[in-house]
Structures are given as C-alpha cells and as structure tokens.
Enzyme design. Structure first.
Site, PDB file in Angstrom:
ATOM      1  N   GLU A   1       7.181  18.176 -25.959  1.00  0.00           N
ATOM      2  CA  GLU A   1       6.726  18.489 -24.178  1.00  0.00           C
ATOM      3  C   GLU A   1       7.305  19.757 -23.875  1.00  0.00           C
ATOM      4  O   GLU A   1       6.662  20.715 -23.033  1.00  0.00           O
ATOM      5  CB  GLU A   1       7.103  17.334 -23.300  1.00  0.00           C
ATOM      6  CG  GLU A   1       6.277  16.101 -23.497  1.00  0.00           C
ATOM      7  CD  GLU A   1       4.797  16.297 -23.206  1.00  0.00           C
ATOM      8  OE1 GLU A   1       4.392  16.965 -22.357  1.00  0.00           O
ATOM      9  OE2 GLU A   1       4.142  15.101 -23.648  1.00  0.00           O
TER      10      GLU A   1
ATOM     11  N   ASN B   1      -2.288  19.039 -20.774  1.00  0.00           N
ATOM     12  CA  ASN B   1      -2.674  18.048 -21.657  1.00  0.00           C
ATOM     13  C   ASN B   1      -3.055  18.672 -22.857  1.00  0.00           C
ATOM     14  O   ASN B   1      -3.609  18.335 -24.047  1.00  0.00           O
ATOM     15  CB  ASN B   1      -4.226  17.339 -21.497  1.00  0.00           C
ATOM     16  CG  ASN B   1      -4.010  16.507 -20.105  1.00  0.00           C
ATOM     17  OD1 ASN B   1      -2.962  15.865 -20.094  1.00  0.00           O
ATOM     18  ND2 ASN B   1      -4.913  16.463 -19.228  1.00  0.00           N
TER      19      ASN B   1
ATOM     20  N   HIS C   1      -4.154  11.268 -28.179  1.00  0.00           N
ATOM     21  CA  HIS C   1      -4.131   9.860 -27.531  1.00  0.00           C
ATOM     22  C   HIS C   1      -5.015   9.189 -28.923  1.00  0.00           C
ATOM     23  O   HIS C   1      -4.752   8.124 -29.052  1.00  0.00           O
ATOM     24  CB  HIS C   1      -5.159   9.986 -26.509  1.00  0.00           C
ATOM     25  CG  HIS C   1      -4.739  10.129 -25.086  1.00  0.00           C
ATOM     26  ND1 HIS C   1      -5.284  10.034 -24.013  1.00  0.00           N
ATOM     27  CD2 HIS C   1      -3.264  10.210 -24.776  1.00  0.00           C
ATOM     28  CE1 HIS C   1      -4.331  10.208 -23.021  1.00  0.00           C
ATOM     29  NE2 HIS C   1      -3.009  10.161 -23.332  1.00  0.00           N
TER      30      HIS C   1
ATOM     31  N   HIS D   1       5.055   9.136 -27.944  1.00  0.00           N
ATOM     32  CA  HIS D   1       4.112   9.928 -27.434  1.00  0.00           C
ATOM     33  C   HIS D   1       4.518  11.504 -27.523  1.00  0.00           C
ATOM     34  O   HIS D   1       3.184  12.419 -28.121  1.00  0.00           O
ATOM     35  CB  HIS D   1       4.209   9.848 -25.644  1.00  0.00           C
ATOM     36  CG  HIS D   1       3.313  10.614 -24.918  1.00  0.00           C
ATOM     37  ND1 HIS D   1       1.844  10.554 -24.932  1.00  0.00           N
ATOM     38  CD2 HIS D   1       3.580  11.660 -24.060  1.00  0.00           C
ATOM     39  CE1 HIS D   1       1.479  11.578 -24.132  1.00  0.00           C
ATOM     40  NE2 HIS D   1       2.298  12.097 -23.596  1.00  0.00           N
TER      41      HIS D   1
ATOM     42  N   HIS E   1      -2.766  16.527 -26.040  1.00  0.00           N
ATOM     43  CA  HIS E   1      -3.063  15.128 -25.611  1.00  0.00           C
ATOM     44  C   HIS E   1      -4.316  14.534 -26.160  1.00  0.00           C
ATOM     45  O   HIS E   1      -4.160  13.323 -26.159  1.00  0.00           O
ATOM     46  CB  HIS E   1      -2.851  15.098 -24.143  1.00  0.00           C
ATOM     47  CG  HIS E   1      -1.166  15.374 -23.736  1.00  0.00           C
ATOM     48  ND1 HIS E   1      -0.620  16.347 -23.872  1.00  0.00           N
ATOM     49  CD2 HIS E   1      -0.398  14.423 -22.888  1.00  0.00           C
ATOM     50  CE1 HIS E   1       0.664  16.352 -23.480  1.00  0.00           C
ATOM     51  NE2 HIS E   1       0.819  15.071 -22.877  1.00  0.00           N
TER      52      HIS E   1
ATOM     53  N   GLU F   1      -5.542  17.607 -10.188  1.00  0.00           N
ATOM     54  CA  GLU F   1      -6.123  17.738 -11.880  1.00  0.00           C
ATOM     55  C   GLU F   1      -7.581  17.882 -11.644  1.00  0.00           C
ATOM     56  O   GLU F   1      -8.303  17.361 -12.297  1.00  0.00           O
ATOM     57  CB  GLU F   1      -5.869  16.276 -12.678  1.00  0.00           C
ATOM     58  CG  GLU F   1      -5.903  16.608 -13.963  1.00  0.00           C
ATOM     59  CD  GLU F   1      -5.419  15.314 -14.791  1.00  0.00           C
ATOM     60  OE1 GLU F   1      -5.689  14.387 -14.378  1.00  0.00           O
ATOM     61  OE2 GLU F   1      -4.971  15.617 -15.883  1.00  0.00           O
TER      62      GLU F   1
ATOM     63  N   ARG G   1      -4.371  22.110 -13.949  1.00  0.00           N
ATOM     64  CA  ARG G   1      -3.439  21.075 -14.376  1.00  0.00           C
ATOM     65  C   ARG G   1      -4.022  20.728 -15.661  1.00  0.00           C
ATOM     66  O   ARG G   1      -3.028  20.018 -16.379  1.00  0.00           O
ATOM     67  CB  ARG G   1      -3.400  20.081 -13.602  1.00  0.00           C
ATOM     68  CG  ARG G   1      -2.655  18.956 -13.478  1.00  0.00           C
ATOM     69  CD  ARG G   1      -2.418  17.975 -12.490  1.00  0.00           C
ATOM     70  NE  ARG G   1      -1.436  17.100 -12.855  1.00  0.00           N
ATOM     71  CZ  ARG G   1      -0.699  16.254 -12.005  1.00  0.00           C
ATOM     72  NH1 ARG G   1      -1.102  16.368 -10.806  1.00  0.00           N
ATOM     73  NH2 ARG G   1       0.079  15.410 -12.408  1.00  0.00           N
TER      74      ARG G   1
ATOM     75  N   LYS H   1       2.086  11.549 -11.178  1.00  0.00           N
ATOM     76  CA  LYS H   1       1.253  10.578 -11.835  1.00  0.00           C
ATOM     77  C   LYS H   1       1.964   9.092 -12.303  1.00  0.00           C
ATOM     78  O   LYS H   1       3.103   9.140 -12.902  1.00  0.00           O
ATOM     79  CB  LYS H   1       0.650  11.014 -13.248  1.00  0.00           C
ATOM     80  CG  LYS H   1      -0.439  12.060 -13.013  1.00  0.00           C
ATOM     81  CD  LYS H   1      -0.920  12.528 -14.510  1.00  0.00           C
ATOM     82  CE  LYS H   1      -2.176  13.250 -14.488  1.00  0.00           C
ATOM     83  NZ  LYS H   1      -2.604  13.576 -15.590  1.00  0.00           N
TER      84      LYS H   1
ATOM     85  N   ARG I   1       0.923  -1.222  -0.146  1.00  0.00           N
ATOM     86  CA  ARG I   1       0.013  -0.059   0.095  1.00  0.00           C
ATOM     87  C   ARG I   1       0.989   1.244  -0.027  1.00  0.00           C
ATOM     88  O   ARG I   1       0.374   2.393   0.433  1.00  0.00           O
ATOM     89  CB  ARG I   1      -1.069  -0.116   1.303  1.00  0.00           C
ATOM     90  CG  ARG I   1      -1.921  -1.079   1.218  1.00  0.00           C
ATOM     91  CD  ARG I   1      -3.069  -0.967   1.916  1.00  0.00           C
ATOM     92  NE  ARG I   1      -4.079  -2.167   2.145  1.00  0.00           N
ATOM     93  CZ  ARG I   1      -3.806  -3.049   2.798  1.00  0.00           C
ATOM     94  NH1 ARG I   1      -3.023  -3.091   3.671  1.00  0.00           N
ATOM     95  NH2 ARG I   1      -4.549  -4.122   2.891  1.00  0.00           N
TER      96      ARG I   1
ATOM     97  N   LYS J   1       6.117  22.809 -14.826  1.00  0.00           N
ATOM     98  CA  LYS J   1       4.864  22.086 -14.462  1.00  0.00           C
ATOM     99  C   LYS J   1       4.808  21.873 -13.158  1.00  0.00           C
ATOM    100  O   LYS J   1       3.577  21.798 -12.761  1.00  0.00           O
ATOM    101  CB  LYS J   1       5.537  20.440 -14.868  1.00  0.00           C
ATOM    102  CG  LYS J   1       4.358  19.362 -14.747  1.00  0.00           C
ATOM    103  CD  LYS J   1       4.829  18.219 -15.466  1.00  0.00           C
ATOM    104  CE  LYS J   1       3.928  17.269 -15.006  1.00  0.00           C
ATOM    105  NZ  LYS J   1       3.810  15.917 -15.701  1.00  0.00           N
TER     106      LYS J   1
END
Lengths: 366, 366
Positions: free
Chosen positions: A187, A247, A254, A267, A250, A239, A243, A145, A123, A229
């Site tokens: 990026e 993206n 995607h 990416h 993105h 998010e 934030r 993330k 955990r 960032k």
C-alpha cells in the site's frame, strides 16, 4: 511510560478532524493516551493474536479509564456480521452508553469491525484506532471507512465513521510476520505510484532501511502515506471521484482475494499483483512506458511481494469483478497509471487491451 | 393510477432534503412514483402481512424500474441483525449496486430495518419509505433514525440515514387493525402534548372523525404530526437537545415493552401508558395541573389506548430503564410536561416524586 517522541499528521475534516500520532511505544504512553482519549468508558476490541502482546500494556496505560475488552478470533474470515454481534454483546453487557468509546487494537480487520460497531452502536459512538499492522497504519488510519464482509463480497456492509484519534505505535511492527509487513509495504508503494513520484524514488532509495524496519524509515513511510491518503480523501471524503485512485490494483486484487478464499492471499499481496496488472494495462494503452512498469515491478519484488496473480482464469476473474462495488451503472471503472506518480479513474479504455491483460495474468500459460 | 390528490411536507435538511407525500392511493400512482424515485433498480423490503395487500400494486406502479422484493416475517421480534442479513443477501443476489435504492413497504419495523440496510449496504445507498401504518407515517417518516434491536435493548444498533422521499398512502390505513391504528394515534397525541396546544385541542374536537379514519382528518393529523416532528428534528438533527422531547413517554414505555417481551404491547400502546406516567410525575412536581393530566388521559382513552402500564414491579422497571439509551453519564433524563403543549427534558427532578410515580404505576396495588 510517558512522553514518547512521535510525529503527528492532522486530518482536517471540520468538526470531525483528528490527529494521527506515529512513533514507537505510543500505546504504552499513558500521558499521550489520556491527552487524546476523552471517553471514560472504553471497550477495547482486539483478537487472539494481538491480545497476548499488547492488551495488558494498553490497559495499564489507560488506567485512568474504565476498560473492558472483547477478544475476537483472528482472520479476515471472521470479518462478518456474526462476529460484529459479539462486539455489540460486549458493549451492551458492559453497559456502555453514548459517551463510551470503542478502541480498535489490531490490524485492518479489527479496525474495520470495531469502527463499524462504533458507527452503529446507539447510532454512533466514538472510536479510537490503535493499528498494530503496517497496512492498518497506512491504510485504515485515514478515510473513515469501516465494514464487514458479505459471504459473496468484501466490505459490502459498512459505514463512514471517522475515528477520534489514531495511535500508530511503530514498535508493534517489530512483532509483525514478514509477509504481513510486506503486505503493508504494497500500500505504501501504491501511494507513490498514484500520487507522488518523489515518494516512489524515496522508496527505491530506502528499501533496505524499510525492510530492516528502522524506526526513522518506518515513521517517515507511515507519515507520508497518511499525508497522501489524507490529501486525496480530504478532497473527496465520500468517494465520488478522486478518492477512487486509492483503489489502484484493488479491483483486480478483489478477484484474486475472492477466488483464493478470503485470507489466503493477504490484501496487500493481492493489491501488489493487482497493481502490476493495472500497470500492464496502462502500458498496453500506451500511457505508461514499459521501463516504468518494470521499475514498479522491481520495487515490489525487492519487498518480497508477489507480482503475478494466481491462474484463476480470466473468465472467472471477470465474473468476480462484476459484483465489485466499483461497478457504476454496469460499467467497470479501473484505476490506471498515466505515469509513475499519477493515476486516473477511467472506463473508456480499450476492451481488447483489458482482455489481453486479463488473459496474460489470469489464464494458464499456453 | 395517476395524479392522486395529495398534500406535501418538505423536510429541509440541505442536500438531504426530501418530501413527504400524503394522500390516498399514492402507492398506486405511477406518475407520482416515477417523479420522486430516481433509482432504476429497487429492492422492495416488506413483510408477510403487507406483501399480499400492497406488493403487487406497488410493483405494477413501478413498472418503469427493475424491482425485486424480499418478504420478511412480520413482527418486532424479527427486528434483528439476523433478519437484516436477509436484506443484504437479497441486495447482493439481485446484484444491486450503489445506484440502487431500497424501498421500505410496511410499518415501522420494516422501515427501520430497510433503512438501516440501505445505510450500511456499500456504506450507504438511497432508500424510499412507503409507510403502511399510521405509526410509521407520523413517526418514522421524519428523523432519519434506523435500527435493529439487540436481544437486551431496543434500537441499540442503527444509523442516521435520511430517505429520498416518503410516500404516505393513507388508503393503506383502512386495512390496519384497530389496535395498530390506535397505537399510531398515541404518537399523534404526543405531538400535541409536547409542542402544540392547538393541535391537542384539534384532536379533542376531531377524535370521532379520526376514529372513523375519514380521509380529511387522517391527512391533516399525519401532515401536522410530520410538520411538528420536522420542526423539532430540523432544529436538532442528531439528538443532542430539543429532539429528546420526542421521547415523551418512551423511557417508561421501553420498560413496559421490554418487560412484556417485544411485540406484546405495541410501541404506541406502551408510549400511551408512558405518557400518562410522565404526566403523573409532572403533576407531582407541581408543573402540570391535575385537570390537564386528566384531559390527556381522557383523550387517550377515547382512542381506546391503555393509560396504565402492566404491574411489572417498580424495581424491575427501574432496572430496565437503567440500560436505556437516554441515560447520559449515569443520570436518567426524562421528558416531562410543563403544560399541555410544552415539554422539557429534565434530570434534576425530585427522586421521591419519581419513585412515587414508579410505585403507583408499576407495583401491584396494595
């Protein structure tokens, strides 16, 4: 090796604050590592491409600690629950306890998986990032993330888990293939586009030095990207609002990545083409002057990045975007540009303009 | 059905606070459900044993929402990453977004897996617990622990993730097999032993009513158990200190469960025998009067719980305890009893006394 010169960005997150250390040969700097890595038992997670280059130097520098390593296959297609379970197997068989830490040595895929494994093992145990790609250094270093992919959707299964520290060794970038280096630049350009007009201009002026991977230019670009960032994420760690501007490109990206099969478009490449689409839609809505869209395209081109997506068909793309995580309550939110250096998250744009951008970029030319 | 009478325990965790609602027929109470479940899209996670009994009534009561269901095989042996991925598949194929919630309908295994899936899906969505076993109602309702097992170690992979609310329908306990009901009682006895002498006495006095599953007795036992766990967890949400007393009997119990193969000894049964071992060691150390150990044993026996572990061998048990999560820095911490109603986490006990307890309970009688 000890005492390598480096720069430092501090990510302020209360008791989960951590430093990003940026400079050449840091992963060989035993003093720096022992200063920043408290755990005495470490599992290094890396892949078949990176291991022959950097695993031994890192283990040598970590000689004060007990290290074990798990070497995974290389590629986005392995960013799965199955591969993740190999990390858990290694943690268990090496009898790593709650006081152990996971070290992610590699690019974004390794960082995402190792970080997610650390988030879940018992955990939650510590992890340390040693990003060896430009993309990972400017993107995964900040934000906490972690995730693996689901067969139908990227990064669908994951956790927020902050690293204890990030060791961004810029010397590792010299072994990076050109395409991957460029994908990282995409990026970096993004940070200029969404948040910092001056940084965008700096990039225009230092494109040559960056392409040559000159230390001083690379270190500044990585540092400034992490700072931007961190500022955005610091305001909105989980998010909910601001934030989302990270993206930019993105959601379109995607669709490109998924349609092409994970890994065929890098990416950063998909994001580059996606940012051009966002700029295009921004221009159609009358927000971004056409000349500024051209400047963005020109900068991406100088870094040898694709500025046009593959012709996957607007219908198919729309479908692929329908399952995107960014869909809230059935409504497609997009990050668009108000100007070079300022982004906004919007969902009340004209559907007609959106359709035009989709057709122009995804449908076969008439 | 609407407006079922019930009791309520509020778990205070700042912005993650939530209520536990306890009473008969609550899972059929449409008004109660719509009051406490905000999400409009729900994936109900349940198993083959529970689904025929309660899935339809629950879906009927949730008629205001869109519900989908995934029915998993029943048993601790399915609490794996593989089964977990079936929940992710269902979430993706049902196009559940960030605003969706997972509903765990079943016992502790379902709660652990559904909660962990909710913790990871899109890096965290809501979940609601509808525990249908006594163990789940008194144990999993509080604490936010979710996990799956690793083949070599229980609950090795998981997350802390608090539910939005817990609907503890005590009518579901009437369909519970006797062994499972008793296993739940073991944890209830534990709360008395570690924290509340008066509750221990209440259990001695109401054993008969509890065995008959009388509503008033069951509701009080569930409520008081949740209150005690909430108090302990509230002080120490992330298990750094006090919370560990909740593991009374669990370290011995894990060895029993693992050696017997997951699922052959019920968790509560293993905990019952483990608590007797902890009491035995506490007595050997001169902390717990022999008469109090006998009272604990007598109470467990009245509930038809095992008070002696299987003869798996002290050596083997020691080995199995070596990988236990509760090992900190190579040292085996144990929860022991200072008296009936007061527990402590200790690691400076006599190794000789420990060995004697292990031999007495795990080795074949001479």
């Amino acid at each position: 090796m000890s005492h390598q010169p480096h720069e430092r960005v501090d990510i302020a997150l209360g008791e989960r604050s951590y430093p990003i250390l940026i400079g050449p040969h840091l992963l060989e700097d035993d003093e720096l590592l022992s200063e920043h890595i408290a755990a005495r038992n470490l599992l290094i997670v890396t892949n078949e491409t990176i291991a022959p280059l950097y695993l031994r130097p890192l283990q040598t520098a970590l000689k004060q600690q007990r290290t074990a390593a798990v070497v995974l296959p290389d590629g986005e297609q392995y960013k799965t629950l199955d591969t993740l379970s190999r990390i858990f197997d290694a943690l268990v068989s090496e009898r790593m306890n709650r006081d152990a830490a996971v070290v992610a040595l590699g690019g974004g895929v390794i960082g995402d998986m190792a970080g997610f494994a650390a988030a879940c093992y018992q955990r939650g145990i510590d992890y340390i990032q040693v990003p060896t790609t430009l993309l990972a250094q400017v993107d995964s270093s900040v934000g906490g993330k972690t995730a693996v992919n689901h067969p139908s959707a990227k990064n669908m299964i994951g956790a927020f888990h902050q690293p204890r520290c990030v060791i961004a060794d810029t010397a590792t970038l010299h072994t990076l293939p050109e395409r991957e280096f460029a994908a990282g630049i995409a990026e970096i350009v993004k940070y200029g586009l969404i948040y910092d007009p001056a940084f965008f201009v700096w990039l225009e002026e230092h494109a040559e030095a960056l392409l040559k991977r000159l230390d001083s230019a690379v270190i500044y670009a990585v540092r400034r990207s992490c700072e931007i960032k961190a500022e955005v994420v610091g305001i909105d760690e989980r998010e909910h609002g601001l934030r989302a501007i990270l993206n930019l490109g993105h959601t379109f990206g995607h669709a490109i990545e998924t349609a092409s099969g994970y890994g065929n478009w890098l990416h950063g490449e998909a994001v580059a083409a996606g940012m051009v689409m966002a700029a295009d839609l921004s221009e159609r809505l009358g927000w971004l002057p056409g000349a500024d869209k051209q400047r963005a395209i020109a900068l991406l081109k100088r870094f040898n990045l694709p500025v046009d997506p593959p012709r996957i068909g607007a219908e198919r793309a729309r479908e692929l975007m329908g399952l995107d995580k960014k869909v809230l309550d059935g409504k497609l939110r997009l990050v668009l540009l108000r100007s070079l250096g300022k982004a906004d998250v919007v969902s009340d744009y004209s559907g007609e303009a959106f359709a035009a951008t989709m057709r122009t970029h995804f449908d076969t030319a008439a």
